[in-house]
Design an enzyme around this catalytic site. Sequence first.
Site, PDB file in Angstrom:
ATOM      1  N   HIS A  45      27.349  42.029  36.434  1.00  0.00           N
ATOM      2  CA  HIS A  45      28.691  42.557  36.053  1.00  0.00           C
ATOM      3  C   HIS A  45      29.809  41.462  36.085  1.00  0.00           C
ATOM      4  O   HIS A  45      29.736  40.448  36.377  1.00  0.00           O
ATOM      5  CB  HIS A  45      28.998  43.529  37.404  1.00  0.00           C
ATOM      6  CG  HIS A  45      29.155  42.872  38.700  1.00  0.00           C
ATOM      7  ND1 HIS A  45      27.757  42.790  39.301  1.00  0.00           N
ATOM      8  CD2 HIS A  45      29.841  42.068  39.308  1.00  0.00           C
ATOM      9  CE1 HIS A  45      27.960  42.039  40.391  1.00  0.00           C
ATOM     10  NE2 HIS A  45      29.412  41.520  40.519  1.00  0.00           N
ATOM     11  N   CYS A  63      29.971  41.358  53.082  1.00  0.00           N
ATOM     12  CA  CYS A  63      28.901  40.108  52.491  1.00  0.00           C
ATOM     13  C   CYS A  63      29.810  39.376  51.981  1.00  0.00           C
ATOM     14  O   CYS A  63      30.997  39.799  51.606  1.00  0.00           O
ATOM     15  CB  CYS A  63      27.925  40.955  51.627  1.00  0.00           C
ATOM     16  SG  CYS A  63      28.859  41.880  50.197  1.00  0.00           S
TER      17      CYS A  63
END
Length: 669
Positions: A65, A179
């Site tokens: 992406h 994360c």
Amino acid sequence: MSELITAELVDLDLSAATKDAAARSLAERMVAADRVTDLDGFLADVAAREAQMPTGLDGGIGIPHCRSEHVNAPTLAFGRSAAGIDFGSADGPADLIFLIAAPAGADDDHLTILSALARRLMDPEFTAALRAGTDPGAVAALIRGEETTESPDPDPEPEEDDATAAAAAPFRIVAVTSCPTGIAHTYMAAESLAAAGRAEGVEVTVETQGSAGFKKLDPAVVAAADAVIWAHDVEVREKGRFRGKPLVDVGVKAGINRPAELIAEARRKAERGEIAAVSENGGSTDSDDGDGAGSGADHAHFGVRLRTYLMSGVSYMVPFVAAGGLLIALSFAIGGYEIASAKSVADHFVWGEADSWAALLNQIGSAAFAFLVPVLAGYIAYGMADRPALVPGFVGGAIALTVNAGFLGGLVAGLLAGAVVMAIQRVPVHATLRGIMPVLVIPLLASAVVGFLMFIVVGKPIASLQNALTDWLNGLSGSNAVILGVVLGLMMCFDMGGPLNKVAYAFAVGGLADPTDGSLKVMAAVMAAGMVPPLAMALATTVRKKLFTKTERENGRAAWVLGASFITEGAIPFAAADPLRVIPSVMAGGAVTGALSMAFGATLRAPHGGVFVVPLIGQPFLYLLAIAAGTLVATALVVLLKGARRTASDPAGEAEATGSDDSRVTVAA
């Protein structure tokens, strides 16, 4: 997710063998659908994002992406590979590949697509339906959410057939997931924990701390919770909200891979009455190591957290260094080095005199540079214990300058300030005092303690060490200087913008706060070595085009400018695609450049700028020669190693990389 994907953007028989080829195949569908305007430009952006961190996820999923100026509408393309494609996931190749494209600047669209998709991918029925689908239109509809694989009432028995269970208050857990990139794993862990909670009859409420920020859990929900789970790879924000609760503290992947175990551990801790000592803004002191699911896992990451603290300080310091250093360097270019001793422009400034303007630039730059050590210390402390640690951190950094402890003193002051604040935060206080603790009590006490330690205890020894280091740098000559240049060159080129690179750079710019001949040589060697990786890859893609894909050759053209500007990260796409050949090659080139720069006695007063500050470099022609030599060495090694691989895989020499990713696969097969 309507309008994001259509049947034309679905390939149920994706034949690509590499992630680059897969991205190209799916991107071509986006071009055909008028969603992408420039195929090669878009693929270069995809490759740059992939180089930052692999996009493979557990369960056979790849999610390449990016945001790109070549995208005119948020778009999702899907490909299904029978053979599987390596996207860097630890559990093996991916057979479900989602290429996500968002227009440049469309952060909300980008993150919304990623987070929504990540959550759905945790549903095994959803992924099973994707693997079983035979009609592209139906698969596109499934991904858009027009078809659902979930039953609206997966387990009606507790409500309808088991009155006792329905009447009982469920066990309540609040969780935080995060994360490093704050995108896919953050939301996958959240969905995994929520799904496991439903299966276990446990009420799990999750706060995702992702790239788009975070919405705090309702304080009433936190207060009513029986236990807390943190599944995170970065520091949990505003930890003090969870004080007084049983806590399970693990990495984010544990939240994805074993959520049921974490829930069971949380229940056991609640039954045993184990309460974690969580400070208002600090960490947890939970010491249970039962099955590794408690904070023992967090303790195992101490080295990672320490690096994060230090890099936090360095990242906030670098803009001060760049702005101040370049202003000072520009002042030297206009008025010469003697401009540093000019009178204050507040007392004497003549509009038509170049020297007055040079003095103005020098004094503004010096003012910015004066913040270097305090900012370093303040934001190291901030990384450890949040806002209450800023004041003692800045105070400690300022004292480090006062006692001539310099850059090393700033490092120590920041760590001391963070540690002192974390210790104070662990002291139980009455509820009526909690409101003034972070704004009054903690800054007051911590500043006093850090000031005492820096003035009386550690300041003078660190100053002596700093002076010894300065004397050592000034006395470097011959082989000693060359060895230091080799070490700095290797560090700059090993991870290209990573921790080792930043340590070498921080060491160099720290010397600019009180420049000496030795520290100026170190700064020159560091910048020269840091220019080598992108320049070498740019040259390699020019002289041996057939060894590189079309996308890599596009990146190579950009790498000329990046290398000339001292942006080492320009070589990351090449290193990520072929680390075993690229990284050793550029390290060798960087070592040669660092050694030659030190041997030639080149000096540099600017912390950045690349070839654009060559007029400010001592021994400029020899300096450029050092960069050229290292670039040639790195280029020769890259070409040699890539050529040897190609010869071994295609002895007949018939296969050529014609520019497409697929042809490269044939060569390397």
